[in-house]
Scaffold this motif. Structure first.
Motif, PDB file in Angstrom:
ATOM      1  N   LEU A  53      -3.437 -10.876  44.043  1.00  0.00           N
ATOM      2  CA  LEU A  53      -4.471 -10.294  43.200  1.00  0.00           C
ATOM      3  C   LEU A  53      -4.854 -11.096  41.947  1.00  0.00           C
ATOM      4  CD1 LEU A  53      -3.489  -6.551  43.363  1.00  0.00           C
ATOM      5  CD2 LEU A  53      -5.280  -7.693  44.576  1.00  0.00           C
ATOM      6  N   ASN A  54      -4.239 -12.202  41.605  1.00  0.00           N
ATOM      7  CA  ASN A  54      -4.559 -12.894  40.355  1.00  0.00           C
ATOM      8  C   ASN A  54      -5.161 -14.273  40.579  1.00  0.00           C
ATOM      9  OD1 ASN A  54      -3.694 -10.832  38.721  1.00  0.00           O
ATOM     10  ND2 ASN A  54      -1.575 -11.502  38.789  1.00  0.00           N
ATOM     11  N   VAL A  55      -6.294 -14.360  41.275  1.00  0.00           N
ATOM     12  CA  VAL A  55      -6.919 -15.648  41.536  1.00  0.00           C
ATOM     13  C   VAL A  55      -7.960 -15.951  40.478  1.00  0.00           C
ATOM     14  CG1 VAL A  55      -8.580 -16.735  43.100  1.00  0.00           C
ATOM     15  CG2 VAL A  55      -6.528 -15.740  44.000  1.00  0.00           C
ATOM     16  N   ALA A  56      -8.049 -17.209  40.089  1.00  0.00           N
ATOM     17  CA  ALA A  56      -9.054 -17.645  39.118  1.00  0.00           C
ATOM     18  C   ALA A  56     -10.310 -18.069  39.856  1.00  0.00           C
ATOM     19  CB  ALA A  56      -8.483 -18.792  38.293  1.00  0.00           C
ATOM     20  N   ASP A  57     -11.214 -18.757  39.165  1.00  0.00           N
ATOM     21  CA  ASP A  57     -12.479 -19.150  39.777  1.00  0.00           C
ATOM     22  C   ASP A  57     -12.299 -20.097  40.959  1.00  0.00           C
ATOM     23  OD1 ASP A  57     -14.196 -19.242  36.614  1.00  0.00           O
ATOM     24  OD2 ASP A  57     -13.912 -17.611  38.035  1.00  0.00           O
ATOM     25  N   ALA A  58     -11.397 -21.064  40.851  1.00  0.00           N
ATOM     26  CA  ALA A  58     -11.191 -22.034  41.924  1.00  0.00           C
ATOM     27  C   ALA A  58     -10.185 -21.468  42.916  1.00  0.00           C
ATOM     28  CB  ALA A  58     -10.690 -23.350  41.353  1.00  0.00           C
ATOM     29  N   LEU A  59     -10.672 -20.685  43.856  1.00  0.00           N
ATOM     30  CA  LEU A  59      -9.812 -20.000  44.807  1.00  0.00           C
ATOM     31  C   LEU A  59      -9.526 -20.883  46.010  1.00  0.00           C
ATOM     32  CD1 LEU A  59     -11.634 -16.576  44.767  1.00  0.00           C
ATOM     33  CD2 LEU A  59      -9.515 -17.165  43.636  1.00  0.00           C
ATOM     34  N   PRO A  60      -8.269 -20.942  46.444  1.00  0.00           N
ATOM     35  CA  PRO A  60      -7.964 -21.688  47.662  1.00  0.00           C
ATOM     36  C   PRO A  60      -8.478 -20.937  48.875  1.00  0.00           C
ATOM     37  CG  PRO A  60      -6.018 -20.564  46.861  1.00  0.00           C
ATOM     38  CD  PRO A  60      -7.105 -20.334  45.843  1.00  0.00           C
ATOM     39  N   HIS A  61      -8.782 -21.690  49.895  1.00  0.00           N
ATOM     40  CA  HIS A  61      -9.259 -21.065  51.127  1.00  0.00           C
ATOM     41  C   HIS A  61      -8.077 -20.693  51.994  1.00  0.00           C
ATOM     42  CE1 HIS A  61     -13.437 -21.858  50.374  1.00  0.00           C
ATOM     43  NE2 HIS A  61     -13.079 -23.045  49.945  1.00  0.00           N
ATOM     44  N   PRO A  62      -8.203 -19.613  52.765  1.00  0.00           N
ATOM     45  CA  PRO A  62      -7.121 -19.248  53.675  1.00  0.00           C
ATOM     46  C   PRO A  62      -6.998 -20.298  54.766  1.00  0.00           C
ATOM     47  CG  PRO A  62      -9.008 -17.823  53.999  1.00  0.00           C
ATOM     48  CD  PRO A  62      -9.311 -18.691  52.819  1.00  0.00           C
ATOM     49  N   PRO A  63      -5.849 -20.377  55.404  1.00  0.00           N
ATOM     50  CA  PRO A  63      -5.667 -21.362  56.466  1.00  0.00           C
ATOM     51  C   PRO A  63      -6.648 -21.132  57.609  1.00  0.00           C
ATOM     52  CG  PRO A  63      -3.680 -20.028  56.133  1.00  0.00           C
ATOM     53  CD  PRO A  63      -4.707 -19.551  55.176  1.00  0.00           C
ATOM     54  N   THR A  64      -6.993 -22.207  58.273  1.00  0.00           N
ATOM     55  CA  THR A  64      -7.891 -22.125  59.408  1.00  0.00           C
ATOM     56  C   THR A  64      -7.218 -21.357  60.525  1.00  0.00           C
ATOM     57  OG1 THR A  64      -8.722 -24.288  58.803  1.00  0.00           O
ATOM     58  CG2 THR A  64      -9.279 -23.496  61.003  1.00  0.00           C
ATOM     59  N   THR A  65      -8.001 -20.535  61.212  1.00  0.00           N
ATOM     60  CA  THR A  65      -7.458 -19.752  62.319  1.00  0.00           C
ATOM     61  C   THR A  65      -8.233 -20.062  63.578  1.00  0.00           C
ATOM     62  OG1 THR A  65      -8.919 -17.911  61.824  1.00  0.00           O
ATOM     63  CG2 THR A  65      -6.733 -17.853  60.827  1.00  0.00           C
ATOM     64  N   TYR A 116     -10.444 -13.701  51.183  1.00  0.00           N
ATOM     65  CA  TYR A 116     -10.208 -13.212  52.540  1.00  0.00           C
ATOM     66  C   TYR A 116     -11.391 -12.500  53.189  1.00  0.00           C
ATOM     67  CZ  TYR A 116      -5.408 -14.450  51.518  1.00  0.00           C
ATOM     68  OH  TYR A 116      -4.276 -15.150  51.199  1.00  0.00           O
ATOM     69  N   ASP A 117     -12.334 -12.022  52.422  1.00  0.00           N
ATOM     70  CA  ASP A 117     -13.496 -11.309  52.970  1.00  0.00           C
ATOM     71  C   ASP A 117     -14.708 -11.574  52.077  1.00  0.00           C
ATOM     72  OD1 ASP A 117     -15.085  -9.617  54.525  1.00  0.00           O
ATOM     73  OD2 ASP A 117     -14.389  -7.803  53.512  1.00  0.00           O
ATOM     74  N   PRO A 118     -15.155 -12.835  52.013  1.00  0.00           N
ATOM     75  CA  PRO A 118     -16.224 -13.190  51.077  1.00  0.00           C
ATOM     76  C   PRO A 118     -17.533 -12.423  51.279  1.00  0.00           C
ATOM     77  CG  PRO A 118     -15.635 -15.071  52.467  1.00  0.00           C
ATOM     78  CD  PRO A 118     -14.682 -13.963  52.782  1.00  0.00           C
ATOM     79  N   GLU A 119     -17.757 -11.914  52.467  1.00  0.00           N
ATOM     80  CA  GLU A 119     -18.978 -11.141  52.716  1.00  0.00           C
ATOM     81  C   GLU A 119     -18.841  -9.700  52.236  1.00  0.00           C
ATOM     82  OE1 GLU A 119     -18.831 -11.847  56.802  1.00  0.00           O
ATOM     83  OE2 GLU A 119     -19.281 -13.966  56.528  1.00  0.00           O
ATOM     84  N   GLY A 120     -17.627  -9.283  51.882  1.00  0.00           N
ATOM     85  CA  GLY A 120     -17.409  -7.926  51.376  1.00  0.00           C
ATOM     86  C   GLY A 120     -17.589  -6.845  52.419  1.00  0.00           C
ATOM     87  N   SER A 121     -17.492  -7.203  53.682  1.00  0.00           N
ATOM     88  CA  SER A 121     -17.785  -6.228  54.734  1.00  0.00           C
ATOM     89  C   SER A 121     -16.782  -5.078  54.762  1.00  0.00           C
ATOM     90  CB  SER A 121     -17.862  -6.909  56.096  1.00  0.00           C
ATOM     91  OG  SER A 121     -16.699  -7.643  56.355  1.00  0.00           O
ATOM     92  N   TYR A 122     -15.514  -5.341  54.447  1.00  0.00           N
ATOM     93  CA  TYR A 122     -14.557  -4.234  54.440  1.00  0.00           C
ATOM     94  C   TYR A 122     -14.880  -3.238  53.339  1.00  0.00           C
ATOM     95  CZ  TYR A 122     -10.622  -1.233  54.170  1.00  0.00           C
ATOM     96  OH  TYR A 122      -9.878  -0.103  54.137  1.00  0.00           O
ATOM     97  N   ARG A 123     -15.122  -3.753  52.138  1.00  0.00           N
ATOM     98  CA  ARG A 123     -15.417  -2.884  50.993  1.00  0.00           C
ATOM     99  C   ARG A 123     -16.636  -2.021  51.282  1.00  0.00           C
ATOM    100  NH1 ARG A 123     -19.011  -4.197  47.828  1.00  0.00           N
ATOM    101  NH2 ARG A 123     -18.662  -6.422  48.063  1.00  0.00           N
ATOM    102  N   ILE A 124     -17.642  -2.604  51.886  1.00  0.00           N
ATOM    103  CA  ILE A 124     -18.864  -1.863  52.217  1.00  0.00           C
ATOM    104  C   ILE A 124     -18.549  -0.733  53.198  1.00  0.00           C
ATOM    105  CG2 ILE A 124     -21.094  -2.042  53.399  1.00  0.00           C
ATOM    106  CD1 ILE A 124     -21.209  -4.961  52.202  1.00  0.00           C
ATOM    107  N   LYS A 125     -17.789  -1.035  54.241  1.00  0.00           N
ATOM    108  CA  LYS A 125     -17.424   0.003  55.219  1.00  0.00           C
ATOM    109  C   LYS A 125     -16.567   1.082  54.574  1.00  0.00           C
ATOM    110  CE  LYS A 125     -17.824  -2.703  59.347  1.00  0.00           C
ATOM    111  NZ  LYS A 125     -17.296  -3.027  60.629  1.00  0.00           N
ATOM    112  N   TYR A 126     -15.653   0.670  53.708  1.00  0.00           N
ATOM    113  CA  TYR A 126     -14.801   1.647  53.040  1.00  0.00           C
ATOM    114  C   TYR A 126     -15.636   2.569  52.158  1.00  0.00           C
ATOM    115  CZ  TYR A 126     -11.567   3.633  49.661  1.00  0.00           C
ATOM    116  OH  TYR A 126     -10.891   4.498  48.848  1.00  0.00           O
ATOM    117  N   GLN A 127     -16.566   2.019  51.407  1.00  0.00           N
ATOM    118  CA  GLN A 127     -17.414   2.844  50.539  1.00  0.00           C
ATOM    119  C   GLN A 127     -18.253   3.806  51.374  1.00  0.00           C
ATOM    120  OE1 GLN A 127     -17.092   3.183  47.415  1.00  0.00           O
ATOM    121  NE2 GLN A 127     -15.842   1.415  46.962  1.00  0.00           N
ATOM    122  N   GLU A 128     -18.798   3.333  52.491  1.00  0.00           N
ATOM    123  CA  GLU A 128     -19.575   4.211  53.367  1.00  0.00           C
ATOM    124  C   GLU A 128     -18.710   5.349  53.899  1.00  0.00           C
ATOM    125  OE1 GLU A 128     -21.136   1.543  56.319  1.00  0.00           O
ATOM    126  OE2 GLU A 128     -22.737   0.829  55.004  1.00  0.00           O
TER     127      GLU A 128
END
Length: 171
Positions: free
Chosen positions: A25-37, A135-147
Motif C-alpha cells: 500500500l505505500n507506493v510512490a509515483d515511480a511504481l514498479p511493474h508487476p512481473p510478466t505473466t 495491479y489494476d491500472p484500468e480500475g476495473s475492479y474498483r468500478i465493479k465493486y462500486q456498482e
C-alpha cells in the motif's frame, strides 16, 4: 456480503487475490511493474492447478486490524519493503490471478481477496489507489465493486421502504 461477493468474482480486474495484495500500500509515483505473466487461459480450457493453499489460514482480520502488519504487506506488494513468505507468494501470483480472473484461486483465497480489497477501498483509499496503479491500472475492479455496492444499497433502501410501508399499513 456473500451475495455481492459472488457477483464481484467475475471480470478481468476483480483482483481476487487481494488476500495477497495486503502487502503493497505505500507506493510512490515511480511504481514498479508487476512481473510478466503468461497469457490468460481460454475460458473453455480452465487451468488444472490451483495456487498453493499453504497460507489460506492466515488470519486476515488480525492483519486488517493491525496497521503495522497491513503496512508491511502493502510495502511488500509495492516493492518498497521486505516480504514475509506469504506476502512474497501473494506478490508473485497476484498478476496472474488478476489476468486469469482468479481461476486458480481456492475458495478461501477468493473470499480473502474480496475481504481485503473491500477493506482497502473503503478504509484505506490512498493505499488502494497506489496498489491499483500497479495491479489494476484500468480500475476495473474498483468500478465493479462500486456498482455492486450501489446495487446492494438500492436493495437495502427498497427493503426499508417496504418495511415502513407495511408498518404504516398495519397501524
Amino acid at each position: 456480503m456473500s451475495r455481492s461477493f459472488d457477483n464481484c468474482l467475475t471480470g478481468r480486474g476483480t483482483i481476487q487475490l487481494l488476500l495477497m495484495m495486503l502487502m503493497a500500500l505505500n507506493v510512490a509515483d515511480a511504481l514498479p511493474h508487476p512481473p510478466t505473466t503468461a497469457a490468460a487461459a481460454p475460458a473453455n480450457n480452465p487451468p488444472t492447478a490451483a495456487y498453493d493453499n499453504k497460507f489460506d489460514n492466515v488470519d486476515l482480520d488480525e492483519i486488517l486490524q493491525q496497521e503495522r502488519l497491513l503496512n508491511n504487506y502493502i510495502k511488500c506488494l509495492e516493492s518498497t519493503g521486505p516480504c514475509t513468505p506469504d506476502a512474497k507468494m501473494l506478490k508473485e501470483i497476484l498478476p496472474d490471478a488478476i489476468l486469469t480472473d482468479c481461476m486458480k484461486c481456492t475458495e478461501k483465497q477468493k473470499y480473502g481477496s474480496e475481504k481485503v480489497t473491500r477493506h482497502l477501498i473503503d478504509n484505506r483509499a490512498q493505499d488502494w489507489e497506489r496498489l491499483e496503479k500497479i495491479y489494476d491500472p484500468e480500475g476495473s475492479y474498483r468500478i465493479k465493486y462500486q456498482e455492486s455496492k450501489n446495487k446492494d444499497n438500492d436493495k437495502d433502501e427498497t427493503v426499508i421502504v417496504n418495511v415502513m410501508e407495511k408498518a404504516q399499513g398495519d397501524s
